[in-house]
Design a protein around this motif. Sequence first.
Motif, PDB file in Angstrom:
ATOM      1  N   PHE A  76       2.884  -3.716 -15.138  1.00  0.00           N
ATOM      2  CA  PHE A  76       3.064  -3.442 -13.720  1.00  0.00           C
ATOM      3  C   PHE A  76       1.700  -3.023 -13.168  1.00  0.00           C
ATOM      4  N   VAL A  77       1.239  -3.716 -12.141  1.00  0.00           N
ATOM      5  CA  VAL A  77      -0.106  -3.506 -11.627  1.00  0.00           C
ATOM      6  C   VAL A  77      -0.016  -3.043 -10.176  1.00  0.00           C
ATOM      7  N   SER A  78      -0.633  -1.925  -9.882  1.00  0.00           N
ATOM      8  CA  SER A  78      -0.611  -1.390  -8.519  1.00  0.00           C
ATOM      9  C   SER A  78      -1.709  -2.039  -7.682  1.00  0.00           C
ATOM     10  N   PHE A  79      -1.340  -2.509  -6.499  1.00  0.00           N
ATOM     11  CA  PHE A  79      -2.309  -3.026  -5.546  1.00  0.00           C
ATOM     12  C   PHE A  79      -2.487  -1.996  -4.440  1.00  0.00           C
ATOM     13  N   GLY A  80      -3.673  -1.987  -3.840  1.00  0.00           N
ATOM     14  CA  GLY A  80      -4.010  -0.953  -2.877  1.00  0.00           C
ATOM     15  C   GLY A  80      -3.196  -0.985  -1.603  1.00  0.00           C
ATOM     16  N   ASP A  81      -2.528  -2.109  -1.301  1.00  0.00           N
ATOM     17  CA  ASP A  81      -1.796  -2.217  -0.035  1.00  0.00           C
ATOM     18  C   ASP A  81      -0.323  -1.836  -0.169  1.00  0.00           C
ATOM     19  N   GLY A  82       0.056  -1.220  -1.293  1.00  0.00           N
ATOM     20  CA  GLY A  82       1.436  -0.782  -1.479  1.00  0.00           C
ATOM     21  C   GLY A  82       2.301  -1.776  -2.220  1.00  0.00           C
ATOM     22  N   ARG A  83       1.824  -2.991  -2.399  1.00  0.00           N
ATOM     23  CA  ARG A  83       2.590  -3.975  -3.154  1.00  0.00           C
ATOM     24  C   ARG A  83       2.404  -3.760  -4.659  1.00  0.00           C
ATOM     25  N   VAL A  84       3.353  -4.237  -5.434  1.00  0.00           N
ATOM     26  CA  VAL A  84       3.333  -4.042  -6.885  1.00  0.00           C
ATOM     27  C   VAL A  84       3.249  -5.399  -7.573  1.00  0.00           C
ATOM     28  N   GLY A  85       2.281  -5.532  -8.455  1.00  0.00           N
ATOM     29  CA  GLY A  85       2.152  -6.750  -9.239  1.00  0.00           C
ATOM     30  C   GLY A  85       2.961  -6.637 -10.522  1.00  0.00           C
ATOM     31  N   ILE A  86       3.615  -7.723 -10.883  1.00  0.00           N
ATOM     32  CA  ILE A  86       4.347  -7.800 -12.153  1.00  0.00           C
ATOM     33  C   ILE A  86       3.754  -8.972 -12.929  1.00  0.00           C
ATOM     34  N   ALA A  87       3.209  -8.685 -14.093  1.00  0.00           N
ATOM     35  CA  ALA A  87       2.564  -9.717 -14.908  1.00  0.00           C
ATOM     36  C   ALA A  87       3.329  -9.902 -16.211  1.00  0.00           C
ATOM     37  N   VAL A  88       3.549 -11.158 -16.585  1.00  0.00           N
ATOM     38  CA  VAL A  88       4.144 -11.489 -17.878  1.00  0.00           C
ATOM     39  C   VAL A  88       3.322 -12.627 -18.464  1.00  0.00           C
ATOM     40  N   GLY A  89       2.834 -12.445 -19.672  1.00  0.00           N
ATOM     41  CA  GLY A  89       1.972 -13.454 -20.266  1.00  0.00           C
ATOM     42  C   GLY A  89       2.263 -13.670 -21.729  1.00  0.00           C
ATOM     43  N   ASP A  90       1.614 -14.698 -22.290  1.00  0.00           N
ATOM     44  CA  ASP A  90       1.819 -15.058 -23.689  1.00  0.00           C
ATOM     45  C   ASP A  90       0.550 -15.717 -24.209  1.00  0.00           C
ATOM     46  N   LEU A 146       3.731 -10.796  -6.993  1.00  0.00           N
ATOM     47  CA  LEU A 146       3.365  -9.693  -6.117  1.00  0.00           C
ATOM     48  C   LEU A 146       4.583  -9.341  -5.269  1.00  0.00           C
ATOM     49  N   LEU A 147       5.126  -8.167  -5.525  1.00  0.00           N
ATOM     50  CA  LEU A 147       6.359  -7.725  -4.883  1.00  0.00           C
ATOM     51  C   LEU A 147       6.036  -6.857  -3.669  1.00  0.00           C
ATOM     52  N   ASP A 148       6.566  -7.253  -2.517  1.00  0.00           N
ATOM     53  CA  ASP A 148       6.344  -6.524  -1.275  1.00  0.00           C
ATOM     54  C   ASP A 148       7.609  -5.731  -0.946  1.00  0.00           C
ATOM     55  N   PRO A 149       7.585  -4.390  -1.111  1.00  0.00           N
ATOM     56  CA  PRO A 149       8.798  -3.604  -0.881  1.00  0.00           C
ATOM     57  C   PRO A 149       9.175  -3.478   0.593  1.00  0.00           C
ATOM     58  N   VAL A 150       8.220  -3.695   1.484  1.00  0.00           N
ATOM     59  CA  VAL A 150       8.503  -3.585   2.918  1.00  0.00           C
ATOM     60  C   VAL A 150       9.188  -4.852   3.420  1.00  0.00           C
ATOM     61  N   ARG A 151       8.636  -6.002   3.080  1.00  0.00           N
ATOM     62  CA  ARG A 151       9.189  -7.280   3.533  1.00  0.00           C
ATOM     63  C   ARG A 151      10.321  -7.770   2.626  1.00  0.00           C
TER      64      ARG A 151
END
Length: 233
Positions: A76-90, A146-151
């Motif tokens: 889970f990666v925090s972005f400065g504009d309040g949105r949250v990044g979710i990364a899944v890799g292999d 990139l998850l936007d909790p406001v929108r």
Amino acid sequence: QTITPVRDERGRITNFVSVMRDVSGLKRAQEREVEMRLARVVQQKLYPARAPELAGFDLAGAAFPADHTCGDYYDFVSFGDGRVGIAVGDVSGHGFGPALLMAETRAYLRSLSKTSVDLGQILRRLNRLLCQDTEDERFVTLMLTLLDPVRRSLVYSSAGHIHGYVLGRSGAARQVLDSTGAPLGIFDDSEFASSPEIRLEEGDLLLLLTDGAAEAQNPEGAFFETERVLRTV
């Protein structure tokens, strides 16, 4: 070394029989086992200790390595504009090498997320960095959302990763998140497109996986497969 006395009919020791066995390989295997267990402990600490709290959302993640270490990655990666990044890799392959590359990918991604909110740009920069460090047979697939909790919406970019899914309240797939570019670490000039905005409805579930879930096998060798994963979820 095992030494056994040989006695005559009167019980007197007449000879000794010595049997020797080289246990160097066993000792090395035991040392390697200890090292791999320590590596597993270190890698487990690289996964998020807890999911971020986000009003209106319930976030969770988990990794279950089949070996001591693995190349599977989530964050889970925090972005400065309040949105949250979710990364899944292999990372391709198994064992200690992929685990190291997974740790490097994590570090680069966390750093790049502080410089931009453009997912395509982040993956382009990450790809160039990994191309400098990866061997020919290594590559990384990565889904970055990139998850936007406001929108109440998300956008994503996928570097050759398997499909992600937005499942509706009924459990049916409302949206399939396809790959938008090549895996990381192969072509240094690869481009990665960002998806259009995907609106989320109440009760929707965003499901991001690695191929370990679908490729799990039963004792008869049959694969679990993606369709069964979706039915289970």
